[in-house]
Design a protein around this motif. Sequence first.
Motif: not given
Length: 289
Positions: A207-223
């Motif tokens: 997945x795409x990541x953000x920041x120095x710590x490579x936080x993964x960006x979700x494609x979707x969310x569930x509830x």
Amino acid sequence: MNRFKQLLLACCLGAALCSCDQVVKHIDSQLAESKEIVKGGGSTKSKNAADDTKKGGKAKYSNLEIPAPLAGVPEQILARKGYTVSYNSSRRVPNWVAWRLTAAHLKGDTKRSESKFHEDEDVAEPRAADADYMRSGYDRGHMCPAGDNKWSQRAMDESFLFTNICPQAPQLNRGDWNEMEQACRKWARKYGEVYVVCGPIFYKKRPKTIGKNKVAVPDAFFKVVLKMKGEPKAIGFIYKNADGNRPKGDYANSVDEVERITGIDFFPALPDEIERKVEAQCQPEEWNL
């Protein structure tokens, strides 16, 4: 001489038996501790709880919101005052966050403005930090929302831990996702309590990541939401991690479908016959959607 050897052997065996007895007692104690359930908000399950809770087809534990242990992904279970989180150290985000929401949890003088986003020092570095989200284009999206934790300052503060946060499209976080959070509060007031589990969905292996710590960006969310008082029922929802503005019913799915997409076994503590029935349903009208 033989008599002496017999006495010596008897003494050794006696000592060994006493030692074994102590070991057995210690193991029993450890097993009891591993299966201890913290009632109310944060709670944990033993590693084999998914099997334990279904013995005889009866629920053994009261923490119905906790999914079965995951396989094939990193999982660190963290029990908080207001929720339980399964943390993924590879993605720096939760696998799922679960909590029991009652009408009483929505009352209190605790203010969101007094809590700040902060790193979770209970997980190893590298871990998500505030700097990872700066100028990323994503909101710091709560999984267990701050609005569900007005009943306790500690619960409110812990809802701002980054292990309860995912990168979320701004319009989703402030729009349709927020509307679903409000719907869950409405159901908690109406039914007295509901059980909620939510989290990210990743369709891509990298997945795409953000920041120095490579936080993964979700494609979707569930509830997924479970109501047990009266006639049990459950419903699931899938949201793309993108801007949008649609009726809540458009996101509705059966819990079975959410399980198929996420690979998570929700509500394993339910008796089998109830689990099969409620997880197969998708009836938005029953939830006034």
